[in-house]
Design an enzyme around this catalytic site. Structure first.
Site, PDB file in Angstrom:
ATOM      1  N   GLY A   1       6.812  17.905 -38.073  1.00  0.00           N
ATOM      2  CA  GLY A   1       5.692  18.769 -37.725  1.00  0.00           C
ATOM      3  C   GLY A   1       4.531  17.938 -37.225  1.00  0.00           C
ATOM      4  O   GLY A   1       4.495  16.720 -37.401  1.00  0.00           O
TER       5      GLY A   1
ATOM      6  N   GLY B   1       0.054  18.274 -35.951  1.00  0.00           N
ATOM      7  CA  GLY B   1      -1.158  19.069 -35.856  1.00  0.00           C
ATOM      8  C   GLY B   1      -2.330  18.185 -35.530  1.00  0.00           C
ATOM      9  O   GLY B   1      -2.163  17.045 -35.079  1.00  0.00           O
ATOM     10  N   GLY B   2      -3.549  18.701 -35.772  1.00  0.00           N
ATOM     11  CA  GLY B   2      -4.736  17.925 -35.469  1.00  0.00           C
ATOM     12  C   GLY B   2      -4.867  16.675 -36.312  1.00  0.00           C
ATOM     13  O   GLY B   2      -5.537  15.725 -35.923  1.00  0.00           O
ATOM     14  N   TYR B   3      -4.224  16.667 -37.488  1.00  0.00           N
ATOM     15  CA  TYR B   3      -4.306  15.523 -38.396  1.00  0.00           C
ATOM     16  C   TYR B   3      -3.419  14.378 -37.958  1.00  0.00           C
ATOM     17  O   TYR B   3      -3.680  13.218 -38.278  1.00  0.00           O
ATOM     18  CB  TYR B   3      -3.883  15.956 -39.803  1.00  0.00           C
ATOM     19  CG  TYR B   3      -2.494  16.549 -39.835  1.00  0.00           C
ATOM     20  CD1 TYR B   3      -1.363  15.741 -39.917  1.00  0.00           C
ATOM     21  CD2 TYR B   3      -2.309  17.933 -39.762  1.00  0.00           C
ATOM     22  CE1 TYR B   3      -0.097  16.277 -39.922  1.00  0.00           C
ATOM     23  CE2 TYR B   3      -1.048  18.475 -39.766  1.00  0.00           C
ATOM     24  CZ  TYR B   3       0.059  17.645 -39.848  1.00  0.00           C
ATOM     25  OH  TYR B   3       1.321  18.184 -39.844  1.00  0.00           O
TER      26      TYR B   3
ATOM     27  N   VAL C   1       4.085  14.284 -38.739  1.00  0.00           N
ATOM     28  CA  VAL C   1       4.895  14.025 -39.930  1.00  0.00           C
ATOM     29  C   VAL C   1       6.329  13.742 -39.496  1.00  0.00           C
ATOM     30  O   VAL C   1       6.925  14.514 -38.741  1.00  0.00           O
ATOM     31  CB  VAL C   1       4.867  15.218 -40.904  1.00  0.00           C
ATOM     32  CG1 VAL C   1       5.749  14.930 -42.120  1.00  0.00           C
ATOM     33  CG2 VAL C   1       3.441  15.506 -41.352  1.00  0.00           C
TER      34      VAL C   1
ATOM     35  N   LYS D   1       3.522  10.843 -43.079  1.00  0.00           N
ATOM     36  CA  LYS D   1       2.434  11.443 -42.304  1.00  0.00           C
ATOM     37  C   LYS D   1       1.656  10.328 -41.617  1.00  0.00           C
ATOM     38  O   LYS D   1       1.001   9.518 -42.263  1.00  0.00           O
ATOM     39  CB  LYS D   1       1.498  12.266 -43.186  1.00  0.00           C
ATOM     40  CG  LYS D   1       0.357  12.916 -42.389  1.00  0.00           C
ATOM     41  CD  LYS D   1      -0.699  13.510 -43.292  1.00  0.00           C
ATOM     42  CE  LYS D   1      -0.249  14.804 -43.905  1.00  0.00           C
ATOM     43  NZ  LYS D   1      -1.388  15.486 -44.600  1.00  0.00           N
TER      44      LYS D   1
ATOM     45  N   ASP E   1      -7.390  24.534 -48.669  1.00  0.00           N
ATOM     46  CA  ASP E   1      -6.568  24.972 -47.536  1.00  0.00           C
ATOM     47  C   ASP E   1      -5.249  25.563 -48.034  1.00  0.00           C
ATOM     48  O   ASP E   1      -4.170  25.192 -47.573  1.00  0.00           O
ATOM     49  CB  ASP E   1      -6.305  23.801 -46.587  1.00  0.00           C
ATOM     50  CG  ASP E   1      -5.854  24.268 -45.198  1.00  0.00           C
ATOM     51  OD1 ASP E   1      -6.073  25.459 -44.865  1.00  0.00           O
ATOM     52  OD2 ASP E   1      -5.279  23.462 -44.448  1.00  0.00           O
TER      53      ASP E   1
END
Length: 494
Positions: A190, A192-194, A197, A211, A309
């Protein structure tokens, strides 16, 4: 004779040293100066080399390089004599035992062990119970622990001991490149903005999730430190386990246990639906496990951890359908004396508590609201906000209150659920969810109370001499008093 002529005559004299004859004095002077300069350069070179080596060795203690980014994260240097004067300690108070623990972020051996959890079911699938990683966690006020089973080996067994830390493992960039096949795209789980992974396998055969944080304006440093200090030192069977980390150059990576059956969002709305629909029992097991994890974070340790979150995609699911709460990049820590903190509003649209969205005041009640939305999502199979639906059904919370208010509660159940839940089970789940999303934060129950309500086979509030009738979202619901719980789920004074 002029002085200049005398000096020239002296410098032009031929002198013999060390068996060398016929060299003028000025030549000897130049040789001595040259040798002196060479010696100085050699000494400087050796000093620079030594400094570089010392810097490399000091980089193996990475926490000294990470700047403090949040006053909400309390890291105390040990106030007592210890054999690691440069190490950091994080103070943790376990309310269930009354003990204070100092989590050591220095080089020492790891002795983490795990316990197992339980089994559940999914339509069209048969799964056998087996040992699984996880650890027990206690609820401070509840006075009990969840979890149990035989102790299993740590996933860090077999890794070089030189890299072991008190709570996890320090990985090199080379270690993680080997584990992920140089971060091959095929191993992406996966993104995302972070960051991204990746799935990987360590040299001892342990499967992990890596991550890799993106360093956007220092966000990687911030998220890295928050996650490490929020969950690096805690263990609970319903929290995804942080096995270790990597700091090397600009790289910031976190290494977690690999949870192999996707997340709740995928099972409710995404790709995992092709494997079948989650049964009511499986959904409630996942939700109850999430409640236990939050109760542990809110009530069993100090400083308490506010996740900030809570959403379906952050609830990982293992092959026994146990929940694993993940992604602590937005987490905040609250000391026992703090009722709330003021912070920039962060979270996922549809899950954020209204008082937090409006004022920026954050405490554990914000997580409880988000959990209530998550429970409604599990009951209905709907997204918290869905603009593809009619206007009065876009917002899940408002739609459900409307359905309950018009006595159509049984119509909110996910139509894919077979068999459907009993009326009592549905009523209990709806009541718990509505209490969690109460617009008045102080009326929301504590997470330990929520966990007990969900685990109970009877109505969450025991009958007394008389029942108290109250209206929740416009519909009359019989809400009975508990000797220790008031109508809002808070403790009543004798």
């Amino acid at each position: 004779m002029p002085p200049e002529s005398s000096l020239n005559a002296e410098m032009s004299k031929k002198i013999s040293f060390f068996g060398l004859k016929g060299l003028k004095l000025w030549v000897w002077v130049c040789l001595v100066v040259g040798v002196f300069i060479v010696m100085i350069l050699c000494i400087l070179s050796l000093w620079i080399t030594f400094r570089r080596k010392s810097r490399r060795s000091s980089s193996k203690f990475p926490f000294n390089q990470i700047p403090h980014v949040s006053k909400d994260i309390r890291v105390d240097r040990a106030g007592f004599q210890n054999p690691h004067p440069e190490s950091l300690y994080i103070e943790m108070n376990d309310k269930s035992t009354g003990k204070t623990m100092m989590s050591h972020l220095g080089r020492t051996k790891s002795s983490d062990n795990d316990t197992l959890s339980q089994c559940s079911s999914v339509n069209h699938h048969e799964r056998a119970c087996s040992s699984h990683s996880g650890e027990e966690g206690g609820f401070g006020s509840a006075g009990r622990q969840y979890g149990g089973g035989p102790v299993t080996a740590s996933p860090l067994v077999g890794l070089p001991e030189i890299s072991h830390l008190g709570w996890g493992h320090w990985f090199t960039l080379r270690d993680l490149e080997l584990a992920t096949n140089r971060f091959a795209p095929v191993n992406v789980l996966g993104e995302g903005g972070y960051g991204v992974v990746y799935r990987g396998k360590l040299v001892n055969g342990t499967e992990v999730a890596v991550k890799k944080l993106l360093n956007n304006l220092g966000q990687a440093e911030k998220e890295f430190r928050v996650e490490v200090e929020a969950i690096g030192h805690v263990r609970h069977k319903n929290l995804v386990r942080l096995l270790g980390y990597c700091i090397e150059g600009v790289h910031r990576m976190l290494v977690y246990e690999y949870v192999n059956s996707g997340n709740l969002e995928q099972w409710l709305h995404g790709a995992m639906r092709q494997h079948g629909n989650l049964t009511w029992e499986a959904r409630m097991k996942i939700i109850t496990g999430t409640a236990q994890a939050l109760a542990y974070l809110h009530e069993a340790i100090e400083p308490k951890v506010v996740h900030r979150d809570i959403k379906a995609s952050n609830i990982l699911i293992d092959d026994e359908f146990n929940a694993k709460l993940s992604d602590f990049g937005l987490a905040k820590l609250l000391d026992s004396g703090e009722s709330h903190i003021t912070t920039r509003v962060m979270g996922t649209f549809g899950y954020v508590a209204p008082e937090y969205a409006n004022t920026g005041l954050l405490n554990e009640k914000s997580d409880i609201y988000s959990f209530g939305v998550l429970l409604l999502e599990a009951i209905t199979g709907r997204d918290p906000v869905d603009y593809g639906r009619p206007a009065n059904e876009v917002n899940l919370v408002e739609w459900l209150k409307m359905m309950v208010g018009t006595r159509r509660a049984e119509e909110v159940v996910d139509p894919r659920l077979e068999p459907r839940p009993s009326k009592s089970a549905l009523k209990r789940a709806l009541l718990v969810s509505l209490r969690c999303v109460d617009p008045e934060a102080e009326k929301r129950p504590r997470m330990s109370q929520v966990a007990r309500m969900l685990e109970s086979d009877e109505h969450p509030f025991h009958k007394e001499r008389r029942n108290k009738r109250s209206k929740t979202a416009g519909m009359e619901i019989v809400e009975t008093k508990d000797e220790s719980l008031g109508p809002s789920g808070s403790e009543t004074k004798p």
